[in-house]
Write an enzyme that holds these catalytic residues in place. Structure first.
Site, PDB file in Angstrom:
ATOM      1  N   LYS A  48      22.274  48.173  77.717  1.00 44.00           N
ATOM      2  CA  LYS A  48      22.747  46.645  77.774  1.00 44.00           C
ATOM      3  C   LYS A  48      22.499  46.182  76.668  1.00 44.00           C
ATOM      4  O   LYS A  48      23.198  45.307  75.702  1.00 44.00           O
ATOM      5  CB  LYS A  48      22.109  46.092  78.945  1.00 44.00           C
ATOM      6  N   ARG A  96      18.519  38.981  87.436  1.00 44.20           N
ATOM      7  CA  ARG A  96      18.363  40.203  87.887  1.00 44.20           C
ATOM      8  C   ARG A  96      17.648  40.312  89.613  1.00 44.20           C
ATOM      9  O   ARG A  96      17.193  41.288  89.998  1.00 44.20           O
ATOM     10  CB  ARG A  96      16.813  40.498  87.309  1.00 44.20           C
ATOM     11  N   ARG A 141      11.396  57.297  74.379  1.00 48.32           N
ATOM     12  CA  ARG A 141      11.584  56.428  73.309  1.00 48.32           C
ATOM     13  C   ARG A 141      10.250  56.222  72.450  1.00 48.32           C
ATOM     14  O   ARG A 141       9.058  56.037  72.930  1.00 48.32           O
ATOM     15  CB  ARG A 141      11.937  55.056  73.469  1.00 48.32           C
ATOM     16  N   ARG A 191       6.282  51.841  73.723  1.00 46.28           N
ATOM     17  CA  ARG A 191       6.228  50.613  74.236  1.00 46.28           C
ATOM     18  C   ARG A 191       5.374  50.786  75.798  1.00 46.28           C
ATOM     19  O   ARG A 191       5.833  51.821  76.275  1.00 46.28           O
ATOM     20  CB  ARG A 191       7.541  49.974  74.638  1.00 46.28           C
ATOM     21  N   ARG A 221       9.742  50.225  87.250  1.00 47.68           N
ATOM     22  CA  ARG A 221      10.863  49.520  86.821  1.00 47.68           C
ATOM     23  C   ARG A 221      12.205  49.976  87.577  1.00 47.68           C
ATOM     24  O   ARG A 221      13.114  49.020  88.067  1.00 47.68           O
ATOM     25  CB  ARG A 221      11.280  49.294  85.279  1.00 47.68           C
TER      26      ARG A 221
HETATM   27  P1  AMP Z   1      14.221  44.190  79.449  1.00 45.48           P
HETATM   28  O1  AMP Z   1      13.955  44.176  77.818  1.00 45.48           O
HETATM   29  O2  AMP Z   1      15.473  43.372  79.726  1.00 45.48           O
HETATM   30  O3  AMP Z   1      14.100  45.525  79.984  1.00 45.48           O
HETATM   31  O4  AMP Z   1      13.120  43.244  80.203  1.00 45.48           O
HETATM   32  C1  AMP Z   1      11.684  43.819  79.910  1.00 45.48           C
HETATM   33  C2  AMP Z   1      10.815  42.945  81.353  1.00 45.48           C
HETATM   34  O5  AMP Z   1      10.978  41.644  81.031  1.00 45.48           O
HETATM   35  C3  AMP Z   1      11.378  43.264  82.562  1.00 45.48           C
HETATM   36  O6  AMP Z   1      10.839  44.477  83.087  1.00 45.48           O
HETATM   37  C4  AMP Z   1      10.579  42.248  83.405  1.00 45.48           C
HETATM   38  O7  AMP Z   1       9.321  42.349  83.452  1.00 45.48           O
HETATM   39  C5  AMP Z   1      10.961  40.873  82.271  1.00 45.48           C
HETATM   40  N1  AMP Z   1      12.337  40.311  82.614  1.00 45.48           N
HETATM   41  C6  AMP Z   1      13.468  40.439  81.824  1.00 45.48           C
HETATM   42  N2  AMP Z   1      14.501  39.693  82.346  1.00 45.48           N
HETATM   43  C7  AMP Z   1      13.995  39.273  83.583  1.00 45.48           C
HETATM   44  C8  AMP Z   1      14.550  38.393  84.594  1.00 45.48           C
HETATM   45  N3  AMP Z   1      15.949  37.975  84.580  1.00 45.48           N
HETATM   46  N4  AMP Z   1      13.822  38.119  85.708  1.00 45.48           N
HETATM   47  C9  AMP Z   1      12.760  38.639  85.847  1.00 45.48           C
HETATM   48  N5  AMP Z   1      11.826  39.330  84.747  1.00 45.48           N
HETATM   49  C10 AMP Z   1      12.642  39.797  83.754  1.00 45.48           C
END
Ligand code: AMP
Length: 250
Positions: free
Chosen positions: A34, A113, A160, A193, A204
């Site tokens: 994404k 989400r 990664r 990471r 996740r």
């Molecule tokens: P991402 O980089 O989008 O995979 O997000 C990394 C982490 O940020 C996720 O695993 C969540 O812990 C937190 N996070 C990102 N977006 C959201 C969201 N819309 N609602 C809640 N937690 C989020």
């Protein structure tokens, strides 16, 4: 591919013309691509990519916020593969949407989400459609889901590695460095990471299945929804994403 070349390849992608892209959602599991695809859309149509993951990573790195209860809550949730609270993320999105660069549209990456976040966003958009008189403010949201199998997601994410010095990204399965542990460009030891480790990534995915998969159904039911095959090579995925958005907007 070095970072600069990756970025040039993305920028060169020819996008169909769309005067007012409006609000766009990119949905998909963690590791589906994404972020990469959102950046292409952002560059091609000159609209901001709003990634809640990036905003939250910025917040936890900010020295004035990192050690506050809020900063610690964000860190704990992210490092364990759980979600940050709806109310916090909604506030961050609301603040970001108020910036003037969103006037022709924006692409939301990683939000909503949960069903609660999706309902909140529906309400916000309905309010601005009611209050606004520009064509943009009346445009409904379009949602594109990037679908990738769990095996590929696992490999993309747990494989990664990032060079902390030049930020070049490798993948131990698909694009490994010449020497197992260090960057080809500057010999810095590569890092993983914390949320890419196998145990956190499995969590996740569980979080995605239980909380985020219903969001996909929410938008599928609304009708302005398309699914693209995220297993294709990156250029083809990009082409499919553009086609889907243009089709949904017509
Ligand atoms: P991402 O980089 O989008 O995979 O997000 C990394 C982490 O940020 C996720 O695993 C969540 O812990 C937190 N996070 C990102 N977006 C959201 C969201 N819309 N609602 C809640 N937690 C989020």
């Amino acid at each position: 591919m070095p970072v600069a070349e990756q970025e040039t390849a993305l920028k060169q992608h020819a996008a169909p013309h769309l005067e007012t892209p409006g609000p766009i959602l990119l949905l998909g599991a963690p590791g589906a691509g994404k972020g990469t695809q959102s950046k292409v859309v952002m560059t091609a149509w000159q609209i901001p990519q709003i990634s809640t993951g990036d905003i939250l990573r910025g917040l936890r790195k900010d020295p004035t916020k990192a050690n506050t209860p809020l900063g610690q809550q964000v860190r704990a949730a992210m490092d364990s593969g759980h979600l940050v609270s709806d109310s916090l993320v909604e506030q961050l999105v609301l603040d970001r949407l108020a910036h003037s660069d969103t006037h022709r549209g924006y692409i939301l990456d990683g939000f909503p989400r949960t069903l609660a976040q999706a309902n909140w966003l529906d309400t916000q958009l309905a309010q601005s459609a009611h209050a606004g008189d520009t064509a943009f403010e009346r445009l409904p949201v379009v949602a594109v889901m990037v679908r990738v199998s769990y095996t590929t997601l696992m490999r993309r994410t747990t494989g990664r590695r990032v060079c902390p010095s030049c930020t070049r990204i490798y993948n131990m399965f698909f694009q490994p460095p010449q020497n197992d542990t260090v960057c080809d460009d500057d010999a810095t030891v590569l890092m993983q990471r914390p949320d890419d480790t196998e145990s956190v990534f499995a969590e996740r995915l569980r979080t995605y299945d239980s909380l985020t998969a219903p969001v996909v159904e929410h938008y599928r039911m609304q009708g302005r929804f398309a699914e693209v095959d995220g297993e294709q090579d990156m250029e083809r995925v990009t082409g499919s994403v553009f086609d889907a958005i243009v089709r949904l907007r017509s």
